[in-house]
Design a protein around this motif. Structure first.
Motif, PDB file in Angstrom:
ATOM      1  N   CYS A 126     -19.853  25.874  23.759  1.00 15.41           N
ATOM      2  CA  CYS A 126     -18.505  26.157  23.252  1.00 15.41           C
ATOM      3  C   CYS A 126     -18.513  27.177  22.116  1.00 15.41           C
ATOM      4  CB  CYS A 126     -17.835  24.881  22.772  1.00 15.41           C
ATOM      5  SG  CYS A 126     -17.584  23.650  24.058  1.00 15.41           S
ATOM      6  N   MET A 132      -9.219  26.788  21.837  1.00 17.58           N
ATOM      7  CA  MET A 132      -8.787  28.166  21.613  1.00 17.58           C
ATOM      8  C   MET A 132      -7.618  28.274  20.639  1.00 17.58           C
ATOM      9  SD  MET A 132     -10.333  30.787  22.793  1.00 17.58           S
ATOM     10  CE  MET A 132      -9.012  31.999  22.847  1.00 17.58           C
ATOM     11  N   GLU A 171     -18.850  30.615  23.565  1.00 11.27           N
ATOM     12  CA  GLU A 171     -17.639  30.972  24.314  1.00 11.27           C
ATOM     13  C   GLU A 171     -16.488  31.302  23.366  1.00 11.27           C
ATOM     14  OE1 GLU A 171     -18.963  27.996  27.934  1.00 11.27           O
ATOM     15  OE2 GLU A 171     -17.315  27.438  26.595  1.00 11.27           O
ATOM     16  N   LEU A 201     -16.543  25.065  29.146  1.00 11.79           N
ATOM     17  CA  LEU A 201     -15.351  25.907  29.248  1.00 11.79           C
ATOM     18  C   LEU A 201     -14.069  25.081  29.156  1.00 11.79           C
ATOM     19  CD1 LEU A 201     -16.379  28.464  32.018  1.00 11.79           C
ATOM     20  CD2 LEU A 201     -15.784  28.989  29.646  1.00 11.79           C
ATOM     21  N   TRP A 202     -14.093  23.882  29.737  1.00 14.45           N
ATOM     22  CA  TRP A 202     -12.934  22.985  29.643  1.00 14.45           C
ATOM     23  C   TRP A 202     -12.662  22.651  28.176  1.00 14.45           C
ATOM     24  CZ3 TRP A 202     -11.907  18.125  27.753  1.00 14.45           C
ATOM     25  CH2 TRP A 202     -10.720  17.519  28.179  1.00 14.45           C
ATOM     26  N   LEU A 218     -14.618  34.937  23.134  1.00 11.06           N
ATOM     27  CA  LEU A 218     -13.197  35.021  23.472  1.00 11.06           C
ATOM     28  C   LEU A 218     -12.353  35.478  22.284  1.00 11.06           C
ATOM     29  CD1 LEU A 218     -12.863  31.787  25.636  1.00 11.06           C
ATOM     30  CD2 LEU A 218     -12.667  34.139  26.440  1.00 11.06           C
ATOM     31  N   THR A 239     -13.690  24.459  25.560  1.00  9.04           N
ATOM     32  CA  THR A 239     -13.361  25.692  24.841  1.00  9.04           C
ATOM     33  C   THR A 239     -11.894  26.052  24.993  1.00  9.04           C
ATOM     34  OG1 THR A 239     -15.612  26.531  25.127  1.00  9.04           O
ATOM     35  CG2 THR A 239     -13.906  28.148  24.636  1.00  9.04           C
ATOM     36  N   ARG A 240     -11.354  25.869  26.185  1.00 10.52           N
ATOM     37  CA  ARG A 240      -9.939  26.183  26.410  1.00 10.52           C
ATOM     38  C   ARG A 240      -9.039  25.361  25.491  1.00 10.52           C
ATOM     39  NH1 ARG A 240     -11.563  25.728  32.018  1.00 10.52           N
ATOM     40  NH2 ARG A 240     -11.940  27.807  32.902  1.00 10.52           N
ATOM     41  N   ARG A 241      -9.447  24.146  25.218  1.00 13.00           N
ATOM     42  CA  ARG A 241      -8.645  23.276  24.362  1.00 13.00           C
ATOM     43  C   ARG A 241      -8.868  23.551  22.879  1.00 13.00           C
ATOM     44  NH1 ARG A 241      -8.887  22.331  29.039  1.00 13.00           N
ATOM     45  NH2 ARG A 241      -7.424  21.040  30.203  1.00 13.00           N
TER      46      ARG A 241
END
Length: 213
Positions: free
Chosen positions: A62, A13, A65, A6-7, A69, A9-11
């Motif tokens: 990732c 996005m 995710e 998740l860490w 998202l 994936t956030r980067r």
């Protein structure tokens, strides 16, 4: 693995990177686990192979995710992800048992049995996914299984094993840890037992799908 993926994936996005791009990287990283293990040899080989296997699985979280998202999931992407995961696992197993086979003939037999059961697990699963589920996403298949609320102590133990232990993220992390602890033989033996159970589960799911469809 989920917290790390998740860490990442956030980067990803707000970048042009798409889920299939991540899956391709998972393939490139994971498929090297077997060859790197064999070429490095010994303790270093087991550790490097285990790390690549685990890291590929972290990255594998990732793509799913990102697709959820961004609503970028496709049928092709689902199959691509599933096939890549299974090829990565196969590469790691081939490297693992190849190195262990030099220790004793037992590991030659164990490797042959494990690889055979690995394919016998995938065959029915792919058939069920294609014919009855209509997608290559293992999670959809898992969601269709009838889950009974565990009552007895044995049922609670079996439920814990199925939902927490019999997961690829657990096994990939265990592969790395067992290699670091230099007890990769124990991991190989447990994986062989797990493949045996997986064959039974795959055939059971296939039989149930045939009856209900």
């Amino acid at each position: 693995n989920r917290k790390i993926s998740l860490w990442c994936t956030r980067r990803l996005m707000n970048t042009p990177v798409k889920p299939n791009h991540v899956t391709a990287v998972v393939f490139l990283v994971g498929i090297l686990s077997g060859p790197v293990m064999v070429l490095s040899g010994g303790y270093a080989g087991f550790v490097l192979g285990g790390f690549l296997y685990w890291f590929a699985n972290v990255l594998d979280g990732c793509d799913g995710e990102l697709s959820r998202l961004r609503h970028q999931g496709t049928e092709l992407g689902a199959w691509f992800d599933t096939v890549v995961d299974d090829l990565v696992g196969l590469s790691f197993l081939l490297g693992l048992f190849y190195l262990l086979s030099s220790r004793s003939f037992f590991w030659v037999l164990a490797g042959c049995i494990t690889i055979l059961f690995y394919f016998l697990t995938l065959g029915p699963r792919y058939y069920v996914l294609a014919k009855y589920v209509g997608t290559g996403d293992y999670q959809v298949l898992s969601s269709q299984k009838v889950q009974k609320e565990p009552v007895t102590a044995l049922e609670r133990i079996m439920n814990f094993v199925e939902t927490k232990v019999c997961r690829i993220d657990f096994w990939s992390f265990a592969a790395m840890v067992f290699a670091i602890l230099n007890i990769e033989e124990l991991f190989a033996f447990l994986f062989m037992v797990g493949c045996t159970a997986s064959v039974i589960d795959s055939l059971s799911v296939l039989q149930k799908m045939r009856k209900t469809q």
